[in-house]
Write a protein that holds these residues in place. Structure first.
Motif, mmCIF file in Angstrom:
data_model
loop_
_atom_site.group_PDB
_atom_site.id
_atom_site.type_symbol
_atom_site.label_atom_id
_atom_site.label_comp_id
_atom_site.label_asym_id
_atom_site.label_seq_id
_atom_site.Cartn_x
_atom_site.Cartn_y
_atom_site.Cartn_z
ATOM 1 N N ALA A 123 2.500 11.504 -2.174
ATOM 2 C CA ALA A 123 2.246 11.273 -0.908
ATOM 3 C C ALA A 123 0.374 11.481 -1.240
ATOM 4 O O ALA A 123 -0.068 12.274 -2.450
ATOM 5 N N PHE A 124 -0.791 11.251 -0.156
ATOM 6 C CA PHE A 124 -1.734 11.280 0.128
ATOM 7 C C PHE A 124 -2.415 12.062 0.651
ATOM 8 O O PHE A 124 -1.611 12.134 1.539
ATOM 9 N N GLN A 125 -3.116 12.801 1.038
ATOM 10 C CA GLN A 125 -3.909 13.233 1.468
ATOM 11 C C GLN A 125 -4.417 12.848 2.545
ATOM 12 O O GLN A 125 -4.698 13.645 4.005
ATOM 13 N N ILE B 1 1.136 -6.760 -15.500
ATOM 14 C CA ILE B 1 0.920 -7.264 -13.700
ATOM 15 C C ILE B 1 0.401 -6.400 -12.987
ATOM 16 O O ILE B 1 0.292 -5.740 -12.769
ATOM 17 N N THR B 2 -0.421 -7.530 -11.864
ATOM 18 C CA THR B 2 -0.980 -6.678 -10.748
ATOM 19 C C THR B 2 -0.646 -7.775 -9.633
ATOM 20 O O THR B 2 -0.968 -8.616 -9.368
ATOM 21 N N LEU B 3 -0.435 -6.669 -8.718
ATOM 22 C CA LEU B 3 -0.473 -7.687 -7.400
ATOM 23 C C LEU B 3 -1.192 -7.184 -6.557
ATOM 24 O O LEU B 3 -2.364 -6.760 -6.711
ATOM 25 N N ALA B 4 -1.372 -8.196 -5.780
ATOM 26 C CA ALA B 4 -2.413 -8.417 -4.827
ATOM 27 C C ALA B 4 -2.923 -7.307 -3.682
ATOM 28 O O ALA B 4 -1.708 -5.965 -3.540
ATOM 29 N N ASN B 5 -4.367 -7.127 -3.726
ATOM 30 C CA ASN B 5 -4.399 -5.960 -2.640
ATOM 31 C C ASN B 5 -3.254 -5.942 -1.485
ATOM 32 O O ASN B 5 -3.593 -6.685 -0.575
ATOM 33 N N GLY B 6 -3.233 -4.770 -0.684
ATOM 34 C CA GLY B 6 -2.675 -4.145 0.559
ATOM 35 C C GLY B 6 -2.371 -3.102 0.770
ATOM 36 O O GLY B 6 -3.085 -1.767 -0.267
ATOM 37 N N ASN B 7 -1.983 -2.405 1.769
ATOM 38 C CA ASN B 7 -1.795 -1.384 1.629
ATOM 39 C C ASN B 7 -0.807 -0.175 0.545
ATOM 40 O O ASN B 7 0.227 -1.131 0.472
ATOM 41 N N ILE B 8 -0.456 1.050 0.609
ATOM 42 C CA ILE B 8 0.189 1.280 -0.169
ATOM 43 C C ILE B 8 0.839 2.587 0.574
ATOM 44 O O ILE B 8 0.096 3.594 0.638
ATOM 45 N N PRO B 9 1.918 2.763 1.011
ATOM 46 C CA PRO B 9 2.659 3.300 1.112
ATOM 47 C C PRO B 9 2.494 4.867 0.824
ATOM 48 O O PRO B 9 2.724 5.005 -0.689
ATOM 49 N N LYS B 10 3.334 5.485 1.026
ATOM 50 C CA LYS B 10 3.259 6.706 0.321
ATOM 51 C C LYS B 10 4.478 7.002 -0.115
ATOM 52 O O LYS B 10 5.518 6.649 0.062
ATOM 53 N N ASN B 11 4.737 7.571 -0.981
ATOM 54 C CA ASN B 11 6.091 7.982 -2.066
ATOM 55 C C ASN B 11 6.440 6.591 -2.614
ATOM 56 O O ASN B 11 7.845 6.460 -2.447
ATOM 57 N N THR B 12 6.046 5.793 -2.639
ATOM 58 C CA THR B 12 6.732 4.453 -3.257
ATOM 59 C C THR B 12 6.329 4.321 -4.864
ATOM 60 O O THR B 12 5.621 5.101 -5.601
#
Length: 266
Positions: free
Chosen positions: A212-214, A175-186
């Protein structure tokens, strides 16, 4: 009056024939009493013989199995009746007639039905292009699948598979969810869930995590997939679910190439 009966025991080596003058085996019975001096195949088809090695021939003078009914009149049929014994009491290899219209055989532990014809094995392929909202931190069962293959008609209401018989089933889900913001540590969790709790792993899960992202804000699709083999009994069910914790509801992506499931009976 007193009678004295004297019985003498002796070894009998002669062949015994009932209603037939020339028995060919230690015991031969001419049920129709029609053999005469030179019986043909038709007359012998109503004879019963027991050979010197304990084989029983019914309508057949030369049995090669313990019971042989392959008579030349093509009536060599064995009638099997119903039975209430346990499979253990009947023993492995026993056969009985089931009132449902088929035969059962015992493996020593259970009665196993012999199919009248090899069943068509279950096979389902489905995809999803419709949008479905997946709330935050909630197990959401995915619906609205479009079946491209369903050989047994076992995928019901576009969301639930029902096992047509006992057996093992290979299941795949993505399954794929639509494009959007990805918060850190999710994360996104995909799961395949069965209704059988015994002799089976009821639920298989995979988790894709986003640590977490740089960089700062990251926006992209999020997706997951899961593959499993289930040990199901007849009428057990399979469902497909998604869970994420990205902070808000996210729709499934409306591309059938990225949302798929398959179920194959092994």
């Amino acid at each position: 009056m007193t009678c004295i009966l004297i019985v003498s025991a002796s070894k009998m080596t002669a062949q015994i024939g009932f209603f037939t003058p020339n028995p060919s085996h230690p015991l031969q019975i001419d049920a129709a009493k029609d053999n005469g001096a030179t019986p043909d195949a038709t007359k012998l088809s109503n004879d019963v013989v027991v050979t010197s090695d304990g084989k029983l021939g019914v309508g057949f003078l030369n049995p090669v199995t313990k019971v042989d009914v392959r008579s030349p009149d093509n009536e060599g049929i064995i009638g099997v009746g119903t039975n209430t014994q346990t499979p253990a009491a009947a023993g492995a290899g026993a056969i009985r007639y089931n009132s449902g219209g088929f035969l059962d055989y015992s493996d020593g532990e259970q009665w196993i039905s012999l199919p009248l014809a090899p069943p068509t094995k279950a096979l389902v392929n489905a995809s999803k292009s419709s949008i479905q909202s997946v709330p935050d931190n909630t197990v959401t069962y995915i619906k609205g699948w479009n079946e491209t293959v369903d050989l047994g008609g076992d995928f019901n209401n576009d969301d639930t598979f029902t096992a047509p018989r006992d057996g093992f089933y290979l299941v795949s889900f993505s399954i794929t969810l639509a494009n959007g913001n990805i918060p850190k540590n999710t994360f996104i969790e995909t799961a395949i869930e069965s209704s059988r709790l015994t002799n089976n792993i009821p639920i298989f899960k995979t988790v894709n995590s986003y640590p977490a992202f740089q960089s700062g804000t990251v926006s992209n699709y999020i997706s997951g997939n899961c593959n499993a083999i289930f040990n199901l009994k007849k009428d057990d069910t399979i469902k497909f679910s998604v869970k994420h914790n990205i902070g808000s509801a996210r729709d499934t992506f409306n591309d059938s190439k990225l949302n798929n499931l398959s179920i194959s009976e092994l």
